[in-house]
Design an enzyme around this catalytic site. Structure first.
Site, short mmCIF file in Angstrom:
data_model
loop_
_atom_site.label_atom_id
_atom_site.label_comp_id
_atom_site.label_asym_id
_atom_site.label_seq_id
_atom_site.Cartn_x
_atom_site.Cartn_y
_atom_site.Cartn_z
N PHE A 1 4.86 3.16 1.74
CA PHE A 1 6.14 3.00 2.43
C PHE A 1 6.46 4.28 3.18
CE2 PHE A 1 7.07 5.32 -1.34
CZ PHE A 1 8.19 6.09 -1.06
N GLY A 2 7.37 4.17 4.12
CA GLY A 2 7.81 5.34 4.88
C GLY A 2 9.21 5.12 5.38
N SER B 1 8.78 2.23 8.06
CA SER B 1 7.93 1.05 7.87
C SER B 1 7.48 0.92 6.43
CB SER B 1 6.68 1.14 8.77
OG SER B 1 5.88 2.23 8.36
N LEU C 1 0.81 -1.22 0.00
CA LEU C 1 0.00 0.00 0.00
C LEU C 1 0.85 1.27 0.00
CD1 LEU C 1 -2.75 -1.07 2.58
CD2 LEU C 1 -2.96 -0.91 0.09
N LYS D 1 1.52 -3.17 9.14
CA LYS D 1 2.54 -2.12 9.16
C LYS D 1 3.81 -2.75 9.71
CE LYS D 1 3.22 2.72 10.51
NZ LYS D 1 2.62 3.87 11.24
N VAL E 1 3.79 -0.68 4.49
CA VAL E 1 2.42 -1.04 4.84
C VAL E 1 1.84 -1.90 3.72
CG1 VAL E 1 0.15 -0.20 5.48
CG2 VAL E 1 2.17 1.10 6.15
N ASP F 1 -17.31 0.20 1.11
CA ASP F 1 -17.44 -0.75 0.01
C ASP F 1 -16.21 -1.65 0.00
OD1 ASP F 1 -17.86 -2.14 -2.28
OD2 ASP F 1 -17.70 -0.42 -3.65
#
Length: 412
Positions: free
Chosen positions: A63-64, A67, A61, A84, A69, A187
Protein backbone atom coordinates in the site's frame (compact mmCIF):
# COMPACT_ATOMS: atom_id res chain seq x y z
CA UNK A 1 -18.21 -3.64 -7.03
CA UNK A 2 -15.59 -5.57 -8.95
CA UNK A 3 -17.97 -8.42 -9.86
CA UNK A 4 -18.13 -8.50 -13.67
CA UNK A 5 -19.03 -10.88 -16.47
CA UNK A 6 -16.27 -13.28 -17.53
CA UNK A 7 -15.44 -13.61 -21.21
CA UNK A 8 -15.85 -16.98 -22.92
CA UNK A 9 -12.55 -18.88 -23.10
CA UNK A 10 -11.29 -17.48 -19.83
CA UNK A 11 -10.08 -19.70 -17.01
CA UNK A 12 -12.47 -20.14 -14.09
CA UNK A 13 -11.99 -17.61 -11.28
CA UNK A 14 -10.91 -18.82 -7.85
CA UNK A 15 -13.41 -19.07 -5.01
CA UNK A 16 -11.96 -17.57 -1.84
CA UNK A 17 -13.02 -18.41 1.74
CA UNK A 18 -15.68 -16.32 3.44
CA UNK A 19 -13.93 -16.52 6.82
CA UNK A 20 -10.79 -14.73 7.97
CA UNK A 21 -9.08 -13.17 10.96
CA UNK A 22 -10.77 -9.89 11.82
CA UNK A 23 -8.36 -7.20 12.95
CA UNK A 24 -9.44 -5.43 16.14
CA UNK A 25 -10.87 -1.93 15.49
CA UNK A 26 -8.22 -0.38 17.78
CA UNK A 27 -5.34 -1.73 15.62
CA UNK A 28 -4.31 0.69 12.86
CA UNK A 29 -3.83 -1.30 9.65
CA UNK A 30 -1.81 -0.24 6.60
CA UNK A 31 -3.44 2.57 4.56
CA UNK A 32 -5.81 3.26 7.44
CA UNK A 33 -3.10 5.61 8.76
CA UNK A 34 -3.75 7.97 5.83
CA UNK A 35 -6.48 10.58 5.95
CA UNK A 36 -7.54 9.77 2.38
CA UNK A 37 -8.97 6.44 3.55
CA UNK A 38 -11.38 8.19 5.92
CA UNK A 39 -12.28 10.55 3.06
CA UNK A 40 -13.21 7.61 0.84
CA UNK A 41 -10.38 8.22 -1.64
CA UNK A 42 -9.22 4.57 -1.74
CA UNK A 43 -11.13 2.10 -3.86
CA UNK A 44 -12.72 -0.68 -1.73
CA UNK A 45 -10.90 -3.63 -3.34
CA UNK A 46 -11.88 -7.08 -2.06
CA UNK A 47 -9.95 -10.29 -2.68
CA UNK A 48 -11.91 -12.21 -5.31
CA UNK A 49 -13.10 -9.08 -7.14
CA UNK A 50 -12.87 -9.12 -10.94
CA UNK A 51 -12.09 -5.92 -12.85
CA UNK A 52 -12.48 -5.18 -16.54
CA UNK A 53 -14.12 -8.62 -16.86
CA UNK A 54 -10.78 -10.43 -16.65
CA UNK A 55 -8.52 -9.41 -13.74
CA UNK A 56 -9.32 -11.35 -10.56
CA UNK A 57 -7.72 -10.04 -7.35
CA UNK A 58 -5.99 -12.81 -5.39
CA UNK A 59 -4.12 -10.92 -2.67
CA UNK A 60 -2.71 -7.62 -1.46
CA UNK A 61 0.99 -6.89 -2.04
CA UNK A 62 1.51 -3.42 -0.58
CA UNK A 63 0.00 0.00 0.00
CA UNK A 64 1.03 3.62 -0.34
CA UNK A 65 -0.23 7.14 0.12
CA UNK A 66 -1.71 7.20 -3.38
CA UNK A 67 -2.49 3.56 -4.22
CA UNK A 68 -2.83 -0.06 -3.17
CA UNK A 69 -1.14 -2.86 -5.15
CA UNK A 70 -2.65 -6.32 -5.65
CA UNK A 71 -1.67 -9.60 -7.26
CA UNK A 72 -4.30 -10.68 -9.77
CA UNK A 73 -4.90 -13.36 -12.38
CA UNK A 74 -5.56 -12.35 -15.97
CA UNK A 75 -8.31 -14.87 -16.65
CA UNK A 76 -8.14 -14.27 -20.40
CA UNK A 77 -4.37 -14.12 -20.79
CA UNK A 78 -3.79 -17.03 -18.38
CA UNK A 79 -1.08 -15.14 -16.51
CA UNK A 80 -0.49 -13.27 -13.28
CA UNK A 81 -0.44 -9.46 -13.21
CA UNK A 82 -0.31 -6.72 -10.60
CA UNK A 83 -3.02 -4.11 -10.27
CA UNK A 84 -1.99 -0.71 -8.95
CA UNK A 85 -5.29 0.87 -7.94
CA UNK A 86 -4.93 4.61 -7.42
CA UNK A 87 -6.88 6.77 -5.04
CA UNK A 88 -9.63 8.88 -6.50
CA UNK A 89 -7.51 12.02 -6.00
CA UNK A 90 -4.93 10.52 -8.40
CA UNK A 91 -7.38 9.93 -11.23
CA UNK A 92 -5.56 12.35 -13.57
CA UNK A 93 -2.13 10.86 -12.98
CA UNK A 94 0.92 11.95 -14.96
CA UNK A 95 2.47 8.51 -14.36
CA UNK A 96 0.24 7.01 -17.05
CA UNK A 97 1.66 9.43 -19.62
CA UNK A 98 5.22 8.35 -18.78
CA UNK A 99 4.57 4.86 -20.14
CA UNK A 100 4.02 6.18 -23.67
CA UNK A 101 7.68 7.15 -24.28
CA UNK A 102 8.81 4.06 -22.37
CA UNK A 103 7.12 1.88 -24.96
CA UNK A 104 8.35 3.92 -27.93
CA UNK A 105 12.08 3.57 -27.31
CA UNK A 106 14.16 1.19 -29.38
CA UNK A 107 13.57 -2.43 -28.35
CA UNK A 108 17.08 -3.22 -29.58
CA UNK A 109 18.61 -1.12 -26.81
CA UNK A 110 20.07 -3.48 -24.15
CA UNK A 111 18.30 -1.53 -21.41
CA UNK A 112 14.85 -1.98 -22.97
CA UNK A 113 14.11 -5.18 -21.06
CA UNK A 114 15.18 -3.62 -17.74
CA UNK A 115 12.37 -1.05 -17.64
CA UNK A 116 8.94 -2.06 -16.38
CA UNK A 117 6.06 -1.28 -18.72
CA UNK A 118 2.31 -0.99 -18.53
CA UNK A 119 0.38 -4.00 -19.85
CA UNK A 120 -2.95 -2.23 -19.59
CA UNK A 121 -4.61 0.81 -18.04
CA UNK A 122 -8.20 0.39 -16.92
CA UNK A 123 -10.77 2.61 -15.27
CA UNK A 124 -12.71 1.24 -12.31
CA UNK A 125 -16.10 3.00 -12.16
CA UNK A 126 -17.34 4.21 -8.79
CA UNK A 127 -20.08 6.58 -7.71
CA UNK A 128 -18.56 9.94 -6.84
CA UNK A 129 -15.47 9.47 -9.00
CA UNK A 130 -13.71 6.69 -10.91
CA UNK A 131 -10.33 5.12 -10.13
CA UNK A 132 -7.39 4.52 -12.48
CA UNK A 133 -5.72 1.12 -12.38
CA UNK A 134 -2.31 0.27 -13.83
CA UNK A 135 -1.79 -3.36 -14.94
CA UNK A 136 1.80 -4.62 -14.98
CA UNK A 137 3.88 -7.77 -14.91
CA UNK A 138 4.47 -9.04 -11.34
CA UNK A 139 7.84 -8.27 -9.82
CA UNK A 140 9.54 -9.50 -6.70
CA UNK A 141 10.28 -6.90 -4.06
CA UNK A 142 12.74 -4.01 -4.28
CA UNK A 143 16.46 -4.00 -3.57
CA UNK A 144 15.89 -2.47 -0.10
CA UNK A 145 13.38 -5.24 0.67
CA UNK A 146 15.90 -7.87 -0.40
CA UNK A 147 18.50 -6.14 1.78
CA UNK A 148 16.16 -6.19 4.77
CA UNK A 149 15.50 -9.91 4.36
CA UNK A 150 19.21 -10.70 4.07
CA UNK A 151 20.64 -11.64 7.51
CA UNK A 152 23.89 -9.76 6.78
CA UNK A 153 21.93 -6.59 5.86
CA UNK A 154 24.25 -5.99 2.88
CA UNK A 155 24.74 -7.17 -0.69
CA UNK A 156 27.74 -9.22 -1.72
CA UNK A 157 30.11 -7.54 -4.17
CA UNK A 158 29.06 -9.97 -6.93
CA UNK A 159 25.32 -9.39 -6.42
CA UNK A 160 25.80 -5.62 -6.31
CA UNK A 161 27.76 -5.59 -9.57
CA UNK A 162 25.19 -7.75 -11.36
CA UNK A 163 22.33 -5.51 -10.24
CA UNK A 164 24.16 -2.27 -11.07
CA UNK A 165 24.99 -3.38 -14.59
CA UNK A 166 21.29 -3.83 -15.27
CA UNK A 167 20.31 -0.57 -13.57
CA UNK A 168 22.78 1.42 -15.68
CA UNK A 169 21.47 -0.24 -18.83
CA UNK A 170 17.95 0.80 -17.84
CA UNK A 171 19.04 4.38 -17.04
CA UNK A 172 20.89 4.68 -20.34
CA UNK A 173 17.71 3.56 -22.11
CA UNK A 174 15.62 6.11 -20.17
CA UNK A 175 18.07 8.97 -20.68
CA UNK A 176 18.95 8.39 -24.33
CA UNK A 177 15.89 6.71 -25.83
CA UNK A 178 12.93 7.95 -23.79
CA UNK A 179 14.09 11.41 -22.69
CA UNK A 180 12.57 10.95 -19.51
CA UNK A 181 14.33 -1.53 -8.30
CA UNK A 182 12.40 -4.34 -8.38
CA UNK A 183 13.50 -7.76 -9.58
CA UNK A 184 11.72 -9.87 -12.12
CA UNK A 185 10.36 -13.31 -11.30
CA UNK A 186 12.19 -16.29 -12.70
CA UNK A 187 10.33 -18.88 -10.62
CA UNK A 188 6.62 -18.24 -11.20
CA UNK A 189 5.63 -21.00 -8.77
CA UNK A 190 5.95 -18.29 -6.10
CA UNK A 191 2.85 -16.64 -7.58
CA UNK A 192 0.88 -19.88 -7.37
CA UNK A 193 2.02 -20.40 -3.77
CA UNK A 194 0.90 -16.86 -2.94
CA UNK A 195 -2.60 -17.62 -4.28
CA UNK A 196 -2.79 -20.97 -2.50
CA UNK A 197 -1.76 -19.34 0.78
CA UNK A 198 -4.56 -16.79 0.45
CA UNK A 199 -7.12 -19.58 -0.07
CA UNK A 200 -5.82 -21.72 2.81
CA UNK A 201 -5.02 -18.89 5.23
CA UNK A 202 -6.99 -15.74 4.27
CA UNK A 203 -5.34 -12.39 4.99
CA UNK A 204 -6.44 -10.56 8.16
CA UNK A 205 -8.63 -7.54 7.47
CA UNK A 206 -10.97 -4.98 8.94
CA UNK A 207 -13.61 -2.56 7.72
CA UNK A 208 -13.22 1.19 8.20
CA UNK A 209 -16.20 3.37 7.27
CA UNK A 210 -17.40 0.66 4.92
CA UNK A 211 -13.98 0.31 3.25
CA UNK A 212 -12.14 -3.05 3.54
CA UNK A 213 -8.52 -2.79 4.69
CA UNK A 214 -6.37 -5.91 4.20
CA UNK A 215 -3.00 -6.85 5.64
CA UNK A 216 -0.42 -7.20 2.86
CA UNK A 217 1.06 -10.61 2.11
CA UNK A 218 4.73 -11.05 1.15
CA UNK A 219 6.17 -13.25 -1.58
CA UNK A 220 8.51 -16.06 -0.61
CA UNK A 221 12.22 -15.62 -1.27
CA UNK A 222 12.89 -17.08 -4.74
CA UNK A 223 15.60 -19.63 -5.34
CA UNK A 224 16.97 -17.39 -8.12
CA UNK A 225 16.28 -13.95 -9.54
CA UNK A 226 15.67 -12.79 -13.08
CA UNK A 227 16.38 -9.36 -14.48
CA UNK A 228 16.62 -6.24 -12.34
CA UNK A 229 13.93 -3.85 -13.58
CA UNK A 230 13.37 -0.15 -12.94
CA UNK A 231 9.78 0.66 -12.06
CA UNK A 232 7.51 3.13 -10.24
CA UNK A 233 7.61 6.17 -12.50
CA UNK A 234 5.17 8.26 -10.48
CA UNK A 235 7.78 11.00 -10.02
CA UNK A 236 9.37 10.68 -13.47
CA UNK A 237 9.69 13.80 -15.61
CA UNK A 238 11.12 14.61 -19.01
CA UNK A 239 14.90 15.01 -18.75
CA UNK A 240 15.22 17.33 -21.74
CA UNK A 241 13.32 20.00 -19.81
CA UNK A 242 15.28 21.64 -16.98
CA UNK A 243 13.46 22.12 -13.65
CA UNK A 244 14.26 23.08 -10.07
CA UNK A 245 11.37 21.81 -7.96
CA UNK A 246 11.93 19.54 -4.93
CA UNK A 247 12.41 15.88 -5.75
CA UNK A 248 13.81 12.63 -4.33
CA UNK A 249 13.37 11.14 -0.83
CA UNK A 250 15.22 13.18 1.79
CA UNK A 251 18.29 10.99 2.36
CA UNK A 252 18.85 10.57 -1.42
CA UNK A 253 18.50 14.22 -2.38
CA UNK A 254 21.24 15.51 -4.66
CA UNK A 255 23.14 18.80 -4.14
CA UNK A 256 21.35 20.49 -7.05
CA UNK A 257 17.97 19.63 -5.54
CA UNK A 258 19.00 20.81 -2.07
CA UNK A 259 20.43 24.09 -3.37
CA UNK A 260 17.56 24.46 -5.83
CA UNK A 261 19.53 24.75 -9.04
CA UNK A 262 18.19 23.40 -12.32
CA UNK A 263 18.43 19.61 -12.50
CA UNK A 264 18.05 16.84 -15.03
CA UNK A 265 19.44 13.34 -15.79
CA UNK A 266 22.39 13.48 -13.34
CA UNK A 267 20.03 13.31 -10.34
CA UNK A 268 19.41 9.66 -11.27
CA UNK A 269 23.15 8.99 -11.16
CA UNK A 270 23.41 10.59 -7.69
CA UNK A 271 20.51 8.40 -6.55
CA UNK A 272 22.29 5.24 -7.67
CA UNK A 273 25.46 6.28 -5.86
CA UNK A 274 23.69 6.83 -2.55
CA UNK A 275 21.63 3.65 -3.01
CA UNK A 276 24.84 1.64 -3.47
CA UNK A 277 25.91 2.68 0.03
CA UNK A 278 22.64 1.29 1.42
CA UNK A 279 23.14 -2.04 -0.32
CA UNK A 280 26.87 -2.50 0.21
CA UNK A 281 27.48 -0.78 3.54
CA UNK A 282 24.11 -1.67 5.09
CA UNK A 283 23.43 1.95 6.08
CA UNK A 284 22.55 5.30 4.51
CA UNK A 285 25.33 7.49 3.23
CA UNK A 286 23.52 10.58 4.58
CA UNK A 287 20.83 11.00 7.23
CA UNK A 288 20.37 14.76 7.58
CA UNK A 289 19.32 14.59 11.22
CA UNK A 290 19.33 18.16 12.49
CA UNK A 291 20.90 18.71 15.94
CA UNK A 292 17.85 20.75 16.93
CA UNK A 293 16.04 17.41 17.30
CA UNK A 294 13.33 18.17 14.73
CA UNK A 295 14.36 15.47 12.30
CA UNK A 296 15.65 15.92 8.76
CA UNK A 297 16.97 19.28 7.54
CA UNK A 298 18.72 20.38 4.36
CA UNK A 299 21.48 22.12 6.34
CA UNK A 300 22.33 18.93 8.25
CA UNK A 301 22.32 16.94 5.01
CA UNK A 302 24.61 19.47 3.29
CA UNK A 303 27.00 19.41 6.27
CA UNK A 304 27.30 15.61 6.01
CA UNK A 305 27.81 15.85 2.26
CA UNK A 306 30.58 18.46 2.57
CA UNK A 307 32.30 16.38 5.23
CA UNK A 308 32.28 13.26 3.06
CA UNK A 309 32.72 14.63 -0.46
CA UNK A 310 33.87 18.23 -0.14
CA UNK A 311 31.97 21.46 -0.79
CA UNK A 312 30.12 22.53 -3.95
CA UNK A 313 32.16 24.72 -6.37
CA UNK A 314 31.46 28.44 -6.71
CA UNK A 315 29.84 28.27 -10.15
CA UNK A 316 27.30 25.79 -8.81
CA UNK A 317 26.60 27.87 -5.70
CA UNK A 318 25.94 30.89 -7.91
CA UNK A 319 23.19 28.93 -9.68
CA UNK A 320 21.42 27.84 -6.51
CA UNK A 321 18.34 29.72 -5.35
CA UNK A 322 18.96 28.52 -1.77
CA UNK A 323 22.77 28.79 -1.74
CA UNK A 324 22.83 32.00 0.29
CA UNK A 325 20.97 30.23 3.11
CA UNK A 326 24.00 28.00 3.69
CA UNK A 327 27.07 29.77 2.23
CA UNK A 328 28.54 33.28 2.26
CA UNK A 329 29.73 34.95 -0.92
CA UNK A 330 33.41 34.89 0.08
CA UNK A 331 35.85 33.88 -2.62
CA UNK A 332 37.60 31.10 -0.71
CA UNK A 333 38.00 29.38 2.64
CA UNK A 334 39.87 26.32 3.83
CA UNK A 335 38.13 23.18 5.09
CA UNK A 336 40.34 21.60 7.76
CA UNK A 337 39.42 17.98 8.40
CA UNK A 338 41.41 16.12 11.02
CA UNK A 339 44.22 18.70 10.98
CA UNK A 340 44.92 22.22 12.21
CA UNK A 341 47.81 22.62 9.79
CA UNK A 342 46.84 25.08 7.05
CA UNK A 343 49.44 23.71 4.65
CA UNK A 344 48.19 20.14 5.03
CA UNK A 345 44.64 21.27 4.40
CA UNK A 346 45.37 23.79 1.67
CA UNK A 347 44.25 21.47 -1.12
CA UNK A 348 40.80 21.15 0.49
CA UNK A 349 39.12 24.43 -0.28
CA UNK A 350 35.85 25.77 -1.57
CA UNK A 351 34.33 29.05 -2.59
CA UNK A 352 31.61 30.36 -0.38
CA UNK A 353 31.95 29.89 3.36
CA UNK A 354 29.64 27.59 5.31
CA UNK A 355 27.59 29.84 7.58
CA UNK A 356 25.24 27.45 9.36
CA UNK A 357 25.80 26.69 13.05
CA UNK A 358 26.36 22.98 12.34
CA UNK A 359 29.87 21.59 12.32
CA UNK A 360 31.14 19.85 9.22
CA UNK A 361 31.71 16.21 10.33
CA UNK A 362 35.20 14.78 9.95
CA UNK A 363 34.79 11.85 7.56
CA UNK A 364 35.98 10.59 4.20
CA UNK A 365 34.87 7.90 1.77
CA UNK A 366 38.21 6.14 2.24
CA UNK A 367 37.60 5.63 5.96
CA UNK A 368 33.86 4.97 5.63
CA UNK A 369 34.13 2.00 3.26
CA UNK A 370 35.20 -1.05 5.26
CA UNK A 371 34.45 -4.16 3.19
CA UNK A 372 37.09 -3.87 0.47
CA UNK A 373 40.85 -3.38 0.55
CA UNK A 374 43.84 -2.76 -1.66
CA UNK A 375 43.44 -1.99 -5.35
CA UNK A 376 39.84 -3.25 -5.31
CA UNK A 377 38.89 -0.62 -2.72
CA UNK A 378 40.74 2.07 -4.63
CA UNK A 379 38.86 1.54 -7.89
CA UNK A 380 35.54 1.04 -6.06
CA UNK A 381 35.91 4.48 -4.47
CA UNK A 382 36.83 5.95 -7.87
CA UNK A 383 33.63 4.37 -9.22
CA UNK A 384 31.62 5.97 -6.39
CA UNK A 385 33.19 9.38 -6.95
CA UNK A 386 32.16 9.20 -10.60
CA UNK A 387 28.56 9.34 -9.39
CA UNK A 388 28.88 11.48 -6.27
CA UNK A 389 30.16 14.73 -7.74
CA UNK A 390 28.54 17.84 -6.26
CA UNK A 391 28.44 19.49 -9.66
CA UNK A 392 25.96 17.45 -11.74
CA UNK A 393 27.74 17.97 -15.05
CA UNK A 394 30.88 16.38 -13.55
CA UNK A 395 29.09 13.08 -12.89
CA UNK A 396 29.56 10.19 -15.25
CA UNK A 397 26.66 9.09 -17.42
CA UNK A 398 25.04 5.67 -17.14
CA UNK A 399 26.77 4.64 -20.37
CA UNK A 400 30.18 5.71 -19.04
CA UNK A 401 29.58 3.87 -15.76
CA UNK A 402 28.86 0.67 -17.67
CA UNK A 403 32.52 0.72 -18.71
CA UNK A 404 33.84 1.32 -15.19
CA UNK A 405 36.83 -0.89 -14.20
CA UNK A 406 35.40 -1.89 -10.82
CA UNK A 407 32.06 -2.90 -12.31
CA UNK A 408 33.85 -4.98 -14.94
CA UNK A 409 36.40 -6.58 -12.59
CA UNK A 410 39.31 -4.80 -14.24
CA UNK A 411 41.73 -4.23 -11.34
CA UNK A 412 44.76 -3.51 -13.53
Amino acid sequence: MGKELIQEGSVAPHVFPDHWLRVHPSQILEEERFEDLRKGQYYPVNIGDIFSSKYQVVGKLRFGISSTVWLARDLEGHQYVTLKVYTRSQSDLAEFQIYNPLNKGSSSHPGYTHVRRALDVVTIPRAGGDHCCLVQKPMWESFPDLLYRNPTRRFTEELLKAGLMQIFLALDYLHTECKLVHTEFEDESILEKFTEAEIVDPSPRKTVNGIPVYASRRFELPSSFGRAVLSDFGSAVRGDEKRNHDAQPNVYRSPEVMLKTEWSYPVDIWNVGTMIWDLFEGKHMFYGNDPDGKGYSTRAHLAEMIGLLGPPPLDMLKRGIRSNEFFTEDDMYYVVLGSTNRQQAAYQYCTGQWKQDIEIPEQRLETSEKFLDGRNKEIFLAFMRGMLQCKPEDRKTARELLEDPWLNDRLD
